[in-house]
Enzyme design. Structure first.
Site, PDB file in Angstrom:
ATOM      1  N   ASP A  88     -12.975   6.894 -34.115  1.00 38.95           N
ATOM      2  CA  ASP A  88     -14.019   6.666 -33.114  1.00 38.95           C
ATOM      3  C   ASP A  88     -15.370   7.098 -33.686  1.00 38.95           C
ATOM      4  O   ASP A  88     -15.540   8.241 -34.110  1.00 38.95           O
ATOM      5  CB  ASP A  88     -13.707   7.462 -31.851  1.00 38.95           C
ATOM      6  CG  ASP A  88     -14.724   7.208 -30.755  1.00 38.95           C
ATOM      7  OD1 ASP A  88     -14.566   6.214 -30.025  1.00 38.95           O
ATOM      8  OD2 ASP A  88     -15.682   7.999 -30.635  1.00 38.95           O
ATOM      9  N   TYR A  93     -24.320   9.454 -33.744  1.00 37.71           N
ATOM     10  CA  TYR A  93     -23.742  10.610 -34.412  1.00 37.71           C
ATOM     11  C   TYR A  93     -24.383  10.854 -35.779  1.00 37.71           C
ATOM     12  O   TYR A  93     -24.222  11.937 -36.347  1.00 37.71           O
ATOM     13  CB  TYR A  93     -22.228  10.449 -34.579  1.00 37.71           C
ATOM     14  CG  TYR A  93     -21.446  10.308 -33.305  1.00 37.71           C
ATOM     15  CD1 TYR A  93     -22.011  10.598 -32.059  1.00 37.71           C
ATOM     16  CD2 TYR A  93     -20.125   9.865 -33.320  1.00 37.71           C
ATOM     17  CE1 TYR A  93     -21.291  10.452 -30.885  1.00 37.71           C
ATOM     18  CE2 TYR A  93     -19.394   9.721 -32.145  1.00 37.71           C
ATOM     19  CZ  TYR A  93     -19.979  10.003 -30.935  1.00 37.71           C
ATOM     20  OH  TYR A  93     -19.249   9.852 -29.785  1.00 37.71           O
ATOM     21  N   LYS A 122     -20.432   2.545 -30.935  1.00 40.65           N
ATOM     22  CA  LYS A 122     -21.118   2.499 -29.645  1.00 40.65           C
ATOM     23  C   LYS A 122     -22.580   2.140 -29.812  1.00 40.65           C
ATOM     24  O   LYS A 122     -23.232   2.560 -30.778  1.00 40.65           O
ATOM     25  CB  LYS A 122     -20.992   3.857 -28.948  1.00 40.65           C
ATOM     26  CG  LYS A 122     -19.573   4.388 -28.867  1.00 40.65           C
ATOM     27  CD  LYS A 122     -19.513   5.777 -28.273  1.00 40.65           C
ATOM     28  CE  LYS A 122     -18.133   6.382 -28.460  1.00 40.65           C
ATOM     29  NZ  LYS A 122     -17.903   6.844 -29.838  1.00 40.65           N
ATOM     30  N   HIS A 155     -22.767   3.136 -24.970  1.00 38.93           N
ATOM     31  CA  HIS A 155     -22.527   4.572 -25.054  1.00 38.93           C
ATOM     32  C   HIS A 155     -22.810   5.289 -23.731  1.00 38.93           C
ATOM     33  O   HIS A 155     -22.067   6.179 -23.329  1.00 38.93           O
ATOM     34  CB  HIS A 155     -23.390   5.176 -26.169  1.00 38.93           C
ATOM     35  CG  HIS A 155     -22.847   6.439 -26.741  1.00 38.93           C
ATOM     36  ND1 HIS A 155     -22.996   6.796 -28.057  1.00 38.93           N
ATOM     37  CD2 HIS A 155     -22.138   7.449 -26.176  1.00 38.93           C
ATOM     38  CE1 HIS A 155     -22.410   7.956 -28.282  1.00 38.93           C
ATOM     39  NE2 HIS A 155     -21.894   8.386 -27.148  1.00 38.93           N
TER      40      HIS A 155
END
Length: 359
Positions: A88, A93, A122, A155
């Site tokens: 994932d 990030y 996302k 997201h």
């Protein structure tokens, strides 16, 4: 003269082939060396779920939120080597390029094939404007070194001001909202499926009302709602709603996100719950293993995060025990709507999901 051959196979650790050892009786003979292609060790039989798109999604995977650059490549490589087949990811990030290096290394060395790994990413909040959706998707694909994603999620329902700044702020330090409606964002996401850049679509951090709005216009199945889920926030009502709509829940922060950046010293920590420790001792497992198994038995996909090889290995060792119904009920009783990732500082956003969210 007859020659008795007693073949015995011995695997030499670290080698990628088998070597045949022959014991010969009577007189020596000349033999052609035998080499057999090594069969990779069997991978753990993690359960999977069929999504509304028709594709299978493994119910256990590796989360990469808070996995720092410099460590995440090794974490993903370790996971894939051990048998993880679900990773994932997310643009925000800040580690997708390094994760892409891990994919390249493991695909090239034969550990696994691209089609064997389920990869999620996302769409970040500052790309909600419809014209920005596909370019953002293509950027993620380029960073990950992929031709397609297995799953692409919105997201958050909250859009931010469009631009390269992922967290645009005003002079008071508050996030600047976008006027984009997540329903229009979803419509733009569907192009990713028609152009074969994505196989399945979903959302993340959506409450029931927000999910209903997307379902009302969706031409492509809404396959997944990825939400915070653990014993302090069991999401029972949301789970029931999603089940009715054939939307699968993915549980993020299943261990209570003890390393969340905004944690306070006074915050309660799920992993320290004495009752959970007692249950873990009963099964001779760790608290983390109990929490992961708990989500699987509830029918949720679960994506614990770690960059520590020993914990990555430990987290996957959850198929050799089953929690009793009494223990499941005991863990359910911890529910206190205890949200660790509530983003309360964004409560002014018109699409902030949690004031109306289900427990």
């Amino acid at each position: 003269m007859s020659i008795v051959l007693k073949p015995g196979l011995r695997y030499l650790g670290g080698s990628r082939c088998w070597r045949a050892w022959l014991t010969l009786h009577h007189k020596k003979v000349h033999c052609t060396p035998v080499q057999l292609t090594m069969t990779p060790p069997p991978q753990p039989a993690f359960p999977s779920v069929k999504l509304g798109s028709g594709h299978e999604m493994p119910m256990f995977g590796l989360g990469t939120w808070k996995s720092q650059p410099g460590k995440v490549r090794e974490a993903v490589e370790t996971a894939l080597t051990l048998g993880y087949r679900h990773i994932d990811c997310a643009m925000v990030y800040g580690n997708e390029k390094e994760i892409g290096e891990a994919f390249k290394n493991k695909f090239e060395d034969g550990t696994c094939k691209r089609e064997e790994v389920f990869i999620t990413s996302k769409l970040w909040n500052s790309f909600h404007a419809p014209e920005l959706v596909i370019p953002a998707l293509k950027r993620t694909l380029a960073d990950l070194g992929l031709e397609y994603l297995d799953l692409y999620l919105i997201h958050w329902p909250m859009g931010y001001k469009e631009g390269d700044d992922l967290f645009p702020k005003d002079s008071d330090g508050k996030i600047i909202p976008s006027d984009a409606d997540y329903v229009d964002t979803w419509k733009a996401m569907e192009e990713g499926v028609t152009t074969k850049l994505v196989r399945s679509l979903g959302v993340s951090n959506f409450n029931e009302e927000q999910l209903e709005r997307v379902l009302a216009v969706a031409k492509v199945p809404v396959c997944v709602n990825q939400v915070e889920c653990h014993p302090y926030l069991t999401q029972k009502k949301l789970m029931e709603f999603c089940a009715q709509k054939e939307v699968v829940i993915t549980a993020y922060s299943p261990l209570g996100s003890p390393d969340r950046p905004w944690a306070k010293p006074s915050d309660v920590e799920l992993m320290d719950e004495p009752k959970l420790k007692n249950i873990a001792d009963k099964y001779k497992k760790s608290v983390a293993q109990v929490l992961i198994r708990y989500q699987l038995q509830r029918g949720n996909i679960v994506i614990p995060k770690s960059v520590t090889p020993s914990r990555i290995k430990e987290n996957m060792e959850i198929l050799d025990f089953e929690l009793s119904s009494a223990d499941i009920a005991s863990i359910d009783s911890f529910d206190r709507c205890g949200r660790f990732c509530g983003l309360e500082w964004l409560s002014y956003h018109k699409y902030h999901p949690f004031p109306a969210a289900s427990k």
